[in-house]
Design a protein around this motif. Structure first.
Motif, PDB file in Angstrom:
ATOM      1  N   PHE A 166     -12.675  -0.168  -0.539  1.00  0.00           N
ATOM      2  CA  PHE A 166     -10.987   0.063  -0.554  1.00  0.00           C
ATOM      3  C   PHE A 166     -10.561  -0.516  -2.153  1.00  0.00           C
ATOM      4  O   PHE A 166      -9.303   0.169  -2.099  1.00  0.00           O
ATOM      5  CB  PHE A 166     -10.430  -0.918   0.518  1.00  0.00           C
ATOM      6  N   ILE A 167     -11.272  -0.929  -2.811  1.00  0.00           N
ATOM      7  CA  ILE A 167     -10.709  -1.110  -4.150  1.00  0.00           C
ATOM      8  C   ILE A 167     -10.584  -0.208  -4.880  1.00  0.00           C
ATOM      9  O   ILE A 167      -9.766  -0.077  -5.980  1.00  0.00           O
ATOM     10  CB  ILE A 167     -11.414  -2.353  -4.979  1.00  0.00           C
TER      11      ILE A 167
ATOM     12  N   TRP B  92      -3.431  -6.206  -2.495  1.00  0.00           N
ATOM     13  CA  TRP B  92      -3.988  -5.595  -1.409  1.00  0.00           C
ATOM     14  C   TRP B  92      -5.288  -5.497  -1.597  1.00  0.00           C
ATOM     15  O   TRP B  92      -6.197  -5.418  -0.595  1.00  0.00           O
ATOM     16  CB  TRP B  92      -3.060  -4.516  -0.757  1.00  0.00           C
ATOM     17  N   LYS B  93      -5.792  -5.048  -2.770  1.00  0.00           N
ATOM     18  CA  LYS B  93      -7.117  -4.730  -3.034  1.00  0.00           C
ATOM     19  C   LYS B  93      -7.936  -5.862  -3.060  1.00  0.00           C
ATOM     20  O   LYS B  93      -9.216  -6.026  -2.496  1.00  0.00           O
ATOM     21  CB  LYS B  93      -7.209  -3.825  -4.290  1.00  0.00           C
ATOM     22  N   TRP B  94      -7.621  -7.256  -3.675  1.00  0.00           N
ATOM     23  CA  TRP B  94      -8.075  -8.273  -3.520  1.00  0.00           C
ATOM     24  C   TRP B  94      -8.332  -8.610  -2.352  1.00  0.00           C
ATOM     25  O   TRP B  94      -9.445  -9.460  -1.738  1.00  0.00           O
ATOM     26  CB  TRP B  94      -7.205  -9.306  -4.517  1.00  0.00           C
TER      27      TRP B  94
ATOM     28  N   MET C 221       0.828  -1.191   0.065  1.00  0.00           N
ATOM     29  CA  MET C 221       0.031   0.048   0.141  1.00  0.00           C
ATOM     30  C   MET C 221       0.857   1.133  -0.152  1.00  0.00           C
ATOM     31  O   MET C 221       0.547   2.169  -0.693  1.00  0.00           O
ATOM     32  CB  MET C 221      -0.712  -0.090   1.179  1.00  0.00           C
TER      33      MET C 221
ATOM     34  N   HIS D  27      -7.244   5.247  -4.300  1.00  0.00           N
ATOM     35  CA  HIS D  27      -5.953   5.730  -5.357  1.00  0.00           C
ATOM     36  C   HIS D  27      -4.921   6.950  -4.618  1.00  0.00           C
ATOM     37  O   HIS D  27      -4.134   7.209  -5.214  1.00  0.00           O
ATOM     38  CB  HIS D  27      -6.153   6.084  -6.560  1.00  0.00           C
TER      39      HIS D  27
ATOM     40  N   LEU E  88      -5.824  -5.872 -10.750  1.00  0.00           N
ATOM     41  CA  LEU E  88      -5.841  -5.376  -9.381  1.00  0.00           C
ATOM     42  C   LEU E  88      -4.901  -5.593  -8.328  1.00  0.00           C
ATOM     43  O   LEU E  88      -4.260  -6.776  -8.560  1.00  0.00           O
ATOM     44  CB  LEU E  88      -7.359  -5.700  -8.488  1.00  0.00           C
ATOM     45  N   SER E  89      -4.506  -4.898  -7.734  1.00  0.00           N
ATOM     46  CA  SER E  89      -3.143  -5.125  -6.739  1.00  0.00           C
ATOM     47  C   SER E  89      -3.708  -6.212  -5.621  1.00  0.00           C
ATOM     48  O   SER E  89      -4.993  -6.438  -5.332  1.00  0.00           O
ATOM     49  CB  SER E  89      -2.908  -3.816  -5.913  1.00  0.00           C
TER      50      SER E  89
END
Length: 442
Positions: A96-97, A174-176, A40, A100, A171-172
Motif C-alpha cells: 500500500f505504500i 497513512w502509508k506509514w 487518502m 498513487h 511518506l504520508s
C-alpha cells in the motif's frame, strides 16, 4: 474424563490467545483504512464513493478465493495454511505504500481480500478439530473478541501513526500506518508455524498415552453439528459437487444467505465508516477521533460476551440474533436525528456497533440447528460466500449516499434498513416456523 478436560483447558490457553492476536491484526488490516479516509481521499483525489468501493472490494477477492483456500487447507493442513495466509496479507499491506491512484487502491483491496479469504474458515476448522461441541461455542466466541479488540487498540494506534509519522522519509502518515501495521502479522505467522500443531493427534505436547482417549472424547462430543469438518474438501467429487449445488435449493440455506448478507452490511458498513461518523458528530483532531472510536468497540466486546452467554444459558439463537439487528436499526435512525448533539449521537453509534458485532458472533450459531448434517458443510459455504457480498455493498452504499444525498449520515438508513430486514427474516423465517428446535426437541 478429567484428563481430557485438563487437556482441553491446556489447548484453550495454548491456542486461543494466539489466534485472538492473529485475528485482531487480520481485522485491523481490513478496517485500518477507515481511520485514513481523509488523508487518502485528499492525496489520491477520490470521492467518498470511491473510498467506499475500495473498502468493499476487499470482499470480491475474499469471495472468489473461499473455495481455493479450502482446497489448500485440505492439502497442507491448518497450521501451514494460517501461517501462509498471514505472510500473504502482510506482504499485500506493505504494497500500500506504492499506491498513487484510485485504481491501484481498489486493486490492492481485492488482492488483500484474496489473501485473507481462508483465514477465518481455517480457524473455525481448526477449533472444530480441537474442541468438542460443549466447548466450541465458548472458544469461538472468545476468538471473535478479536474483532472489537482490533478497534479498541487499532483506533488510537492508527490515528497516532497518521499524525506522528506524516512526512517522515517523505511518506504520508497513512502509508506509514499500513507499513507499520503490516509487521506484526509477518512475525505472528512465524509464531503460528512454530507453536501450533495440525491437530490433537499430532500435537507434541499431548502425551501419546492420552491421544486415544482424547480422540474418543472429541468424536463423542462432535456429532452431526461439526460434520463440516469431515467434508471440508469434498468439492472435487462429482456427486458432492451436485450436493453443493443442491444445498442452495433449500429454503433455509437461501434464507440464511440473505440474513448473513444483512449482517455483513451492518458489520462492515458501520465498522468502515464509524471513525467518519464520530468525527462528524464530535468534531476534533484525528487523535481524539481515534480515542472516541475505541469506546464503541470496547462496549461491543462486553456486549458480544453477554449476548453469547445469554444465548447459551437459554439455549436460544434466533432472538439473540434478531435483538442485535433491531438494536442496529433503532440506534442508527436515532443517531441521524440527534447528530447535532455529539455525546448522545456517540451513545447511539456505540449501540449500533455493539449490535452489529453481536450479529457477527451469532450468525453462524444458527446453521447447525437449521441444516441437516449432510448439507451443513455445503450450506455453510454458500452462506459465508454469498452473504459476504454485503461487505461490499455496505461500505460502498454509504459512500455513494454521502456523495449524492448531501448529508454525511444519509448512509445510515441503508444499514438500518438491512438490519430491520435481518431481524424480520430471523424471527419470521426461522423462529416462528420452528426451524430452530427447542432444548426439549433436541
Amino acid at each position: 474424563m478429567i484428563v481430557e478436560q485438563t487437556l482441553f483447558r491446556q489447548a484453550v490457553w495454548r491456542i486461543i490467545p494466539l489466534l485472538i492476536v492473529c485475528y485482531m491484526f487480520s481485522y485491523l488490516d481490513r478496517i485500518n483504512l477507515s481511520f485514513a479516509r481523509l488523508p487518502m481521499e485528499h492525496e489520491l483525489q477520490f470521492s467518498d464513493s470511491t473510498f467506499g468501493l475500495g473498502a468493499g472490494l476487499f470482499f470480491l477477492g475474499y469471495i472468489i478465493c473461499q473455495v481455493p483456500s479450502a482446497l489448500i487447507l485440505e492439502r497442507i493442513g491448518p497450521r501451514l495454511t494460517i501461517a501462509a495466509i498471514m505472510l500473504a496479507w502482510s506482504v499485500t499491506s506493505f504494497l500500500f505504500i506504492l499506491v498513487h491512484s484510485a485504481w491501484q487502491f481498489c486493486l490492492l483491496r481485492i488482492v488483500l481480500g484474496a489473501a485473507e479469504a481462508g483465514f477465518y474458515p481455517a480457524v473455525l476448522y481448526y477449533l472444530a478439530l480441537w474442541f468438542p461441541r460443549a466447548m466450541l461455542a465458548r472458544v469461538t466466541g472468545g476468538f471473535l473478541l478479536a474483532i472489537p479488540l482490533s478497534g479498541v487498540l487499532g483506533g488510537p494506534v492508527s490515528t497516532y501513526l497518521l499524525h506522528a509519522m506524516d512526512g517522515v522519509l517523505g511518506l504520508s502518515g497513512w502509508k506509514w500506518m499500513f507499513l507499520i501495521e503490516a509487521v506484526p502479522p509477518l512475525l505472528l505467522g512465524g509464531v503460528v508455524f512454530c507453536r501450533l500443531d495440525d491437530g490433537p493427534m499430532t500435537a507434541k505436547w499431548v502425551p501419546a498415552s492420552q491421544r486415544a482417549p482424547l480422540a474418543a472424547a472429541l468424536a463423542h462430543g462432535k456429532g452431526g453439528e461439526n460434520a463440516f469438518v469431515t467434508q471440508i474438501g469434498s468439492g472435487g467429487e462429482t456427486g458432492r459437487r451436485a450436493s453443493f449445488l443442491a444445498a442452495l435449493g433449500q429454503r433455509e440455506v437461501r434464507l440464511l444467505v440473505v440474513i448473513c448478507f444483512c449482517q455483513a452490511v451492518c458489520n462492515y458498513g458501520i465498522v468502515f465508516w464509524i471513525p467518519t461518523f464520530i468525527g462528524q458528530v464530535i468534531p476534533g483532531s484525528p487523535t481524539a477521533t481515534g480515542l472516541y472510536t475505541a469506546i464503541p468497540f470496547a462496549v461491543a466486546a462486553i456486549s458480544m460476551t453477554l449476548n453469547a452467554r445469554s444465548s447459551d444459558k437459554h439455549e436460544e439463537r434466533c432472538w439473540h440474533l434478531a435483538g442485535p439487528f433491531l438494536c442496529v436499526c433503532i440506534c442508527l435512525v436515532l443517531t441521524f436525528f440527534v447528530q447535532a448533539r455529539g455525546g448522545l449521537a456517540l451513545f447511539f453509534l456505540t449501540g449500533a456497533l455493539a449490535g452489529a458485532l453481536c450479529t457477527t458472533s451469532m450468525i453462524f450459531t444458527l446453521p447447525p440447528y437449521v441444516l441437516s448434517p449432510s448439507t451443513l458443510a455445503t450450506g455453510l459455504a454458500w452462506i459465508n460466500s454469498l452473504g459476504a457480498i454485503g461487505g461490499l455493498l455496505g461500505p460502498y452504499g454509504i459512500g455513494w449516499m454521502r456523495d449524492h444525498f448531501g448529508s454525511p449520515l444519509a448512509g445510515v438508513f441503508l444499514v438500518a434498513g438491512c438490519a430491520l430486514l435481518g431481524a424480520v427474516l430471523t424471527v419470521g423465517g426461522l423462529a416462528r416456523r420452528g426451524a430452530v428446535p427447542t432444548s426439549a426437541s433436541r
